[in-house]
Design a protein around this motif. Sequence first.
Motif, PDB file in Angstrom:
ATOM      1  N   PRO A  20       0.824  -1.212   0.000  1.00  0.00           N
ATOM      2  CA  PRO A  20       0.000   0.000   0.000  1.00  0.00           C
ATOM      3  C   PRO A  20       0.862   1.268   0.000  1.00  0.00           C
ATOM      4  CG  PRO A  20      -0.681  -1.505   1.751  1.00  0.00           C
ATOM      5  CD  PRO A  20       0.580  -2.052   1.162  1.00  0.00           C
ATOM      6  N   PHE A  21       0.244   2.363  -0.364  1.00  0.00           N
ATOM      7  CA  PHE A  21       0.888   3.675  -0.448  1.00  0.00           C
ATOM      8  C   PHE A  21       1.699   3.999   0.815  1.00  0.00           C
ATOM      9  CE2 PHE A  21       0.761   8.212   0.501  1.00  0.00           C
ATOM     10  CZ  PHE A  21       1.236   8.775  -0.668  1.00  0.00           C
ATOM     11  N   SER A  22       1.096   3.828   1.993  1.00  0.00           N
ATOM     12  CA  SER A  22       1.767   4.201   3.246  1.00  0.00           C
ATOM     13  C   SER A  22       3.050   3.407   3.462  1.00  0.00           C
ATOM     14  CB  SER A  22       0.825   4.029   4.435  1.00  0.00           C
ATOM     15  OG  SER A  22       0.358   2.695   4.509  1.00  0.00           O
ATOM     16  N   CYS A  23       3.042   2.139   3.100  1.00  0.00           N
ATOM     17  CA  CYS A  23       4.231   1.295   3.271  1.00  0.00           C
ATOM     18  C   CYS A  23       5.339   1.716   2.310  1.00  0.00           C
ATOM     19  CB  CYS A  23       3.871  -0.167   3.067  1.00  0.00           C
ATOM     20  SG  CYS A  23       2.706  -0.808   4.295  1.00  0.00           S
ATOM     21  N   GLN A  24       4.963   1.994   1.069  1.00  0.00           N
ATOM     22  CA  GLN A  24       5.952   2.458   0.093  1.00  0.00           C
ATOM     23  C   GLN A  24       6.539   3.793   0.542  1.00  0.00           C
ATOM     24  OE1 GLN A  24       4.778   2.398  -4.051  1.00  0.00           O
ATOM     25  NE2 GLN A  24       3.342   0.725  -3.652  1.00  0.00           N
ATOM     26  N   TRP A  25       5.683   4.666   1.063  1.00  0.00           N
ATOM     27  CA  TRP A  25       6.137   5.983   1.479  1.00  0.00           C
ATOM     28  C   TRP A  25       7.157   5.892   2.615  1.00  0.00           C
ATOM     29  CZ3 TRP A  25       5.232   8.180   6.350  1.00  0.00           C
ATOM     30  CH2 TRP A  25       5.742   9.474   6.491  1.00  0.00           C
ATOM     31  N   MET A 144       2.737  12.428  -0.888  1.00  0.00           N
ATOM     32  CA  MET A 144       2.584  12.561   0.560  1.00  0.00           C
ATOM     33  C   MET A 144       2.859  13.990   0.997  1.00  0.00           C
ATOM     34  SD  MET A 144       1.590  11.033   3.136  1.00  0.00           S
ATOM     35  CE  MET A 144       1.668  10.994   4.904  1.00  0.00           C
ATOM     36  N   GLU A 145       3.816  14.634   0.365  1.00  0.00           N
ATOM     37  CA  GLU A 145       4.107  16.031   0.681  1.00  0.00           C
ATOM     38  C   GLU A 145       2.897  16.911   0.374  1.00  0.00           C
ATOM     39  OE1 GLU A 145       7.074  19.405  -0.964  1.00  0.00           O
ATOM     40  OE2 GLU A 145       7.982  17.465  -0.487  1.00  0.00           O
TER      41      GLU A 145
END
Length: 163
Positions: A20-25, A144-145
């Motif tokens: 998921p996005f959060s893990c990649q981030w 994310m920024e």
Amino acid sequence: MSKLGDEYTPPATIEPQKMPFSCQWILSVLNKTISSLDAYKFSDASGAVYAWWQYQLCDIFIEVIKPYFFGNNDKSGKGYAQHTLWVCLDTGLRLLHPFMPFVTEELWQRLPSPKNHTREESIMICEYPSVVESWTNDEIEFEMEMVESAVNPSAPLRRLERP
């Protein structure tokens, strides 16, 4: 560590592209933190490691992954969140070890080991973290920024354009 659970066994490798996005981030930001430590400036290095632990891992990532642990909806999401959290804890403790050796040793000893992997006896003799190219994702960091700037409009943007 309680999010990992007693029965958790970390994988030998991870594939961020499937996560998921959060893990990649968080993996990408962790990679950036590791790469920023090449200057050998103690105060800058300690500040970068502290900022990653406090502001990215604890303030954002752990809050974002809570729904995976309290809902029964997404089992694969929970697994990805656990794997990413384990990688972050293991790598983060090794990053922090030169600054807080006794605390990091104690915490690292409590982390589970991957299957079929011989673990070092001490964090002190582990390899210091290095950049993992497959973890870097400038597009995810940019997105994310943008989310952070929407939540906190007074926060300055670090980039002016999409990568």
